[in-house]
Scaffold this motif. Structure first.
Motif, short mmCIF file in Angstrom:
data_model
loop_
_atom_site.label_atom_id
_atom_site.label_comp_id
_atom_site.label_asym_id
_atom_site.label_seq_id
_atom_site.Cartn_x
_atom_site.Cartn_y
_atom_site.Cartn_z
N MET A 1 -25.09 -1.07 107.00
CA MET A 1 -24.20 -0.03 106.54
C MET A 1 -22.99 -0.69 105.90
SD MET A 1 -22.04 2.47 109.14
CE MET A 1 -22.40 1.44 110.53
N LYS A 2 -22.72 -0.35 104.65
CA LYS A 2 -21.60 -0.92 103.93
C LYS A 2 -20.41 0.04 104.03
CE LYS A 2 -20.00 -2.39 99.47
NZ LYS A 2 -19.68 -1.68 98.28
N LEU A 3 -19.27 -0.51 104.43
CA LEU A 3 -18.05 0.28 104.55
C LEU A 3 -17.01 -0.23 103.57
CD1 LEU A 3 -17.72 0.54 108.43
CD2 LEU A 3 -18.73 2.20 106.87
N SER A 4 -16.22 0.68 103.05
CA SER A 4 -15.10 0.33 102.18
C SER A 4 -13.82 0.79 102.85
CB SER A 4 -15.23 1.01 100.81
OG SER A 4 -16.35 0.53 100.13
N PRO B 1 -18.09 4.80 104.64
CA PRO B 1 -19.14 4.49 103.67
C PRO B 1 -18.78 5.12 102.32
CG PRO B 1 -19.92 6.06 105.33
CD PRO B 1 -18.55 5.66 105.72
N PRO B 2 -18.73 4.33 101.24
CA PRO B 2 -18.24 4.84 99.96
C PRO B 2 -19.08 5.95 99.34
CG PRO B 2 -19.14 2.64 99.70
CD PRO B 2 -19.12 2.94 101.17
N ASP B 3 -20.37 6.01 99.66
CA ASP B 3 -21.23 7.01 99.05
C ASP B 3 -21.49 8.22 99.95
OD1 ASP B 3 -22.65 5.52 100.85
OD2 ASP B 3 -24.43 5.29 99.59
N HIS B 4 -20.83 8.30 101.10
CA HIS B 4 -21.04 9.42 102.03
C HIS B 4 -20.34 10.67 101.50
CE1 HIS B 4 -21.00 11.76 105.76
NE2 HIS B 4 -21.97 10.95 106.16
N PRO C 1 -8.32 3.97 97.35
CA PRO C 1 -8.90 2.66 97.66
C PRO C 1 -7.83 1.68 98.14
CG PRO C 1 -9.74 3.49 95.58
CD PRO C 1 -8.63 4.41 95.99
N TRP C 2 -8.17 0.93 99.15
CA TRP C 2 -7.27 -0.07 99.72
C TRP C 2 -7.13 -1.21 98.72
CZ3 TRP C 2 -4.24 0.31 103.82
CH2 TRP C 2 -3.67 -0.83 104.37
N PRO C 3 -5.92 -1.65 98.41
CA PRO C 3 -5.75 -2.76 97.46
C PRO C 3 -6.47 -4.01 97.96
CG PRO C 3 -3.64 -1.74 97.99
CD PRO C 3 -4.67 -1.15 98.90
N ALA C 4 -7.23 -4.65 97.07
CA ALA C 4 -8.05 -5.82 97.45
C ALA C 4 -7.20 -6.96 97.98
CB ALA C 4 -8.88 -6.27 96.25
N GLN C 5 -6.05 -7.24 97.34
CA GLN C 5 -5.25 -8.37 97.80
C GLN C 5 -4.57 -8.07 99.13
OE1 GLN C 5 -2.75 -8.06 94.19
NE2 GLN C 5 -1.06 -8.40 95.57
#
Length: 82
Positions: free
Chosen positions: A1-4, A39-42, A56-60
């Motif tokens: 399961m991929k989470l973002s 999950p980004p596609d849920h 979206p959470w900033p990557a840095q």
């Protein structure tokens, strides 16, 4: 399961989501101003994005370690020197 990771800015809430092929249960707490992993596609994630409750959470920022409580105390603490 991929989470973002996202920043949640809505009313305090909680949800139980069925995710993945195995339909595993994922319990999440939603607290305004706090990060949350979803999950980004849920469909629930997509609904919160549509309502502008998620960004979206900033990557840095995710790559930087969170400050420890002792680091926070040192930054603004006053020494009484006793």
């Amino acid at each position: 399961m991929k989470l973002s990771r996202y920043l949640y800015t809505g009313p305090q809430s909680a949800a139980s989501l069925r995710v993945g092929k195995e339909r595993m249960l994922l319990d999440v707490q939603l607290l305004s101003g706090q990060p949350v992993e979803l999950p980004p596609d849920h469909e629930y994630t997509l609904a919160l994005l549509t309502l502008n409750h998620l960004t979206p959470w900033p990557a840095q920022a995710a790559a930087e370690p969170a400050p420890t409580p002792s680091a926070l105390e040192k930054k603004g603490a006053k020494s009484h020197g006793r």
